[in-house]
Design an enzyme around this catalytic site. Structure first.
Site, PDB file in Angstrom:
ATOM      1  CB  VAL A 168      -0.713   0.000   1.193  1.00 14.88           C
ATOM      2  CG1 VAL A 168      -1.980   1.229   1.317  1.00 14.88           C
ATOM      3  CG2 VAL A 168      -1.706  -1.331   1.281  1.00 14.88           C
ATOM      4  CB  CYS A 169       2.153   3.685  -1.770  1.00 10.75           C
ATOM      5  SG  CYS A 169       1.947   3.656  -3.334  1.00 10.75           S
ATOM      6  CG  HIS A 170      -0.903   9.370  -1.617  1.00 13.46           C
ATOM      7  ND1 HIS A 170      -0.365  10.486  -2.123  1.00 13.46           N
ATOM      8  CD2 HIS A 170      -1.977   9.597  -1.193  1.00 13.46           C
ATOM      9  CE1 HIS A 170      -1.239  11.442  -2.021  1.00 13.46           C
ATOM     10  NE2 HIS A 170      -2.241  10.915  -1.398  1.00 13.46           N
TER      11      HIS A 170
END
Length: 107
Positions: free
Chosen positions: A64-66
């Site tokens: 997960v990231c932005h």
């Protein structure tokens, strides 16, 4: 590496009959402080190689990231290092805030 939509992840996390995946948030600490998916583990992208032993290669792992770019790079790295059940969260926490949890802060 497989792509996973935020709605599919939400359904997976809500399914009591399905083992929960590892949620690996590869953003920076200041980003994680703004918002995060409950149950995620913070491991900034640049620290992943030194912390591989903290992850279970036998369990499904969702990166997960932005928006999904950094997490895709980490997912590729993990696959090259023996992780076989790796997902990239398409759209990242921003898509999660828009499609799953509209109370989540956005940046």
């Amino acid at each position: 590496m497989q792509q996973l939509s935020v709605t599919d992840l939400a359904a997976w996390l809500a399914d009591e009959n399905r083992p929960k995946p590892q949620l690996l948030d590869v953003r920076e600490k200041h980003e994680w402080a703004i918002c995060r998916i409950e149950g995620s583990q913070l491991m900034p992208m640049n620290t992943v190689p030194a912390q591989l032993q903290e992850l279970d290669p036998e369990r499904p792992l969702v990166c997960v990231c932005h928006h999904g770019g950094r997490s895709m790079q980490v997912a590729i790295f993990l696959e090259r290092n023996g992780f076989s059940n790796v997902f990239n969260l398409s759209g990242g926490v921003d898509a999660w805030a828009l499609q799953v949890d509209n109370t989540m802060a956005r940046y």
